[in-house]
Design a protein around this motif. Structure first.
Motif, PDB file in Angstrom:
ATOM      1  N   THR A  30       0.841  -1.209   0.000  1.00 46.35           N
ATOM      2  CA  THR A  30       0.000   0.000   0.000  1.00 46.35           C
ATOM      3  C   THR A  30       0.869   1.249   0.000  1.00 46.35           C
ATOM      4  O   THR A  30       0.644   2.180  -0.783  1.00 46.35           O
ATOM      5  CB  THR A  30      -0.918   0.020   1.239  1.00 46.35           C
ATOM      6  OG1 THR A  30      -1.710  -1.159   1.239  1.00 46.35           O
ATOM      7  CG2 THR A  30      -1.813   1.243   1.236  1.00 46.35           C
ATOM      8  N   LEU A  31       1.869   1.284   0.873  1.00 44.27           N
ATOM      9  CA  LEU A  31       2.744   2.461   0.994  1.00 44.27           C
ATOM     10  C   LEU A  31       3.888   2.435  -0.018  1.00 44.27           C
ATOM     11  O   LEU A  31       4.742   3.319  -0.013  1.00 44.27           O
ATOM     12  CB  LEU A  31       3.310   2.570   2.412  1.00 44.27           C
ATOM     13  CG  LEU A  31       2.272   2.770   3.524  1.00 44.27           C
ATOM     14  CD1 LEU A  31       2.948   2.796   4.885  1.00 44.27           C
ATOM     15  CD2 LEU A  31       1.469   4.040   3.304  1.00 44.27           C
ATOM     16  N   GLY A  32       3.880   1.420  -0.872  1.00 47.23           N
ATOM     17  CA  GLY A  32       4.945   1.293  -1.866  1.00 47.23           C
ATOM     18  C   GLY A  32       4.474   1.550  -3.275  1.00 47.23           C
ATOM     19  O   GLY A  32       5.219   1.372  -4.230  1.00 47.23           O
ATOM     20  N   GLN A  33       3.211   1.960  -3.411  1.00 41.41           N
ATOM     21  CA  GLN A  33       2.677   2.205  -4.744  1.00 41.41           C
ATOM     22  C   GLN A  33       2.053   3.590  -4.818  1.00 41.41           C
ATOM     23  O   GLN A  33       2.313   4.434  -3.978  1.00 41.41           O
ATOM     24  CB  GLN A  33       1.678   1.095  -5.093  1.00 41.41           C
ATOM     25  CG  GLN A  33       2.353  -0.264  -5.159  1.00 41.41           C
ATOM     26  CD  GLN A  33       1.402  -1.391  -5.528  1.00 41.41           C
ATOM     27  OE1 GLN A  33       0.188  -1.247  -5.501  1.00 41.41           O
ATOM     28  NE2 GLN A  33       1.969  -2.532  -5.880  1.00 41.41           N
ATOM     29  N   LYS A  34       1.219   3.767  -5.814  1.00 38.23           N
ATOM     30  CA  LYS A  34       0.617   5.077  -6.027  1.00 38.23           C
ATOM     31  C   LYS A  34      -0.319   5.441  -4.894  1.00 38.23           C
ATOM     32  O   LYS A  34      -0.841   4.598  -4.201  1.00 38.23           O
ATOM     33  CB  LYS A  34      -0.133   5.083  -7.356  1.00 38.23           C
ATOM     34  CG  LYS A  34       0.799   4.858  -8.545  1.00 38.23           C
ATOM     35  CD  LYS A  34       0.194   5.343  -9.818  1.00 38.23           C
ATOM     36  CE  LYS A  34       1.040   5.102 -11.033  1.00 38.23           C
ATOM     37  NZ  LYS A  34       2.444   5.042 -10.876  1.00 38.23           N
ATOM     38  N   GLY A  35      -0.547   6.716  -4.738  1.00 38.62           N
ATOM     39  CA  GLY A  35      -1.344   7.240  -3.643  1.00 38.62           C
ATOM     40  C   GLY A  35      -0.536   8.348  -2.991  1.00 38.62           C
ATOM     41  O   GLY A  35       0.596   8.621  -3.393  1.00 38.62           O
ATOM     42  N   THR A  36      -1.097   8.983  -2.007  1.00 37.03           N
ATOM     43  CA  THR A  36      -0.369  10.019  -1.285  1.00 37.03           C
ATOM     44  C   THR A  36      -0.640   9.840   0.198  1.00 37.03           C
ATOM     45  O   THR A  36      -1.793   9.846   0.626  1.00 37.03           O
ATOM     46  CB  THR A  36      -0.806  11.424  -1.729  1.00 37.03           C
ATOM     47  OG1 THR A  36      -0.809  11.476  -3.155  1.00 37.03           O
ATOM     48  CG2 THR A  36       0.169  12.473  -1.233  1.00 37.03           C
ATOM     49  N   PHE A  37       0.433   9.675   0.963  1.00 43.39           N
ATOM     50  CA  PHE A  37       0.310   9.366   2.372  1.00 43.39           C
ATOM     51  C   PHE A  37       1.307  10.182   3.195  1.00 43.39           C
ATOM     52  O   PHE A  37       2.362  10.572   2.707  1.00 43.39           O
ATOM     53  CB  PHE A  37       0.595   7.878   2.627  1.00 43.39           C
ATOM     54  CG  PHE A  37      -0.167   6.949   1.740  1.00 43.39           C
ATOM     55  CD1 PHE A  37      -1.476   6.595   2.044  1.00 43.39           C
ATOM     56  CD2 PHE A  37       0.419   6.420   0.595  1.00 43.39           C
ATOM     57  CE1 PHE A  37      -2.180   5.730   1.217  1.00 43.39           C
ATOM     58  CE2 PHE A  37      -0.276   5.558  -0.228  1.00 43.39           C
ATOM     59  CZ  PHE A  37      -1.582   5.205   0.081  1.00 43.39           C
ATOM     60  N   THR A  38       0.955  10.355   4.456  1.00 40.43           N
ATOM     61  CA  THR A  38       1.882  10.889   5.453  1.00 40.43           C
ATOM     62  C   THR A  38       1.997   9.835   6.531  1.00 40.43           C
ATOM     63  O   THR A  38       0.985   9.351   7.038  1.00 40.43           O
ATOM     64  CB  THR A  38       1.352  12.201   6.058  1.00 40.43           C
ATOM     65  OG1 THR A  38       1.227  13.163   5.012  1.00 40.43           O
ATOM     66  CG2 THR A  38       2.288  12.733   7.132  1.00 40.43           C
TER      67      THR A  38
END
Length: 195
Positions: free
Chosen positions: A79-87
């Motif tokens: 999840t945190l290794g692909q597209k998207g934007t996270f903090t």
């Protein structure tokens, strides 16, 4: 007659040598020629974690070895290794070391996967929020619960821990390091972790 026998013998030796060489060299599947895979082998799987992503940044850092292991065990590394934007408010190995003895080992067990996911998602908020953009008050995390943010001129606190090494940029967001693991109320201080 001798020439014919010699010719047959030469042909037989050539065939034997050729067969031996073919046996040593694996056959290449024409469809796998691009990947270099041989028949019976599968091409190496493509890493689902994109270079420069949050997961990639975390797994390449010696400071976040436990977090990287936890993300992988919970499958949140993808999840945190692909597209998207996270903090992500990323707890260091030292932060995980402050948990009660044996907690990390229990969290990494397959039967505690959902609890581990909940814990880790409590450290993640959607969108890219730089330190300068953090506001005083409660922020809804990706596990559905809220965490308290306190901001003053000299420091930022998330939950009861200070943010340091803020604004580490990745291709899909930003990471702020924290010195303690944030524990959501739903985990009730890790009560009832499966052994």
């Amino acid at each position: 007659m001798k020439t014919t026998r010699f010719s047959i013998l030469t042909t037989a030796v050539s065939l034997a040598i050729g067969s031996s060489l073919l046996a040593q060299e694996p056959a290449v599947d024409p469809q796998a020629a691009v990947t270099g895979a041989t028949i019976g082998e599968t091409a190496p799987a493509k890493d689902p974690i994109e270079p420069g992503s949050l997961s990639d940044t975390i797994r390449d850092s010696v400071t976040f070895a436990i977090l990287a292991q936890a993300l992988k065990a919970s499958e949140l590394d993808i999840t945190l290794g692909q597209k998207g934007t996270f903090t992500i408010f990323a707890p260091t190995d030292e932060a995980f070391g402050k948990l009660p003895a044996g907690t990390v080992d229990k969290l990494l067990l397959p039967e505690n996967k959902e609890k581990l996911r909940s814990l880790l998602l409590f450290h993640v908020v959607p969108g890219k929020v730089m330190a300068a953009d953090l506001k005083e008050g409660q922020v809804k995390t990706m596990n559905g619960e809220k965490v308290e943010i306190e901001v003053d001129a000299s420091e930022i606190e998330v939950g009861d821990t200070k943010v340091f090494s803020a604004d580490v940029l990745a291709t899909n967001g930003v990471m702020h390091s924290v010195g303690e693991v944030l524990v959501p109320k739903s985990l009730d201080g890790f009560a009832g972790l499966d052994e």
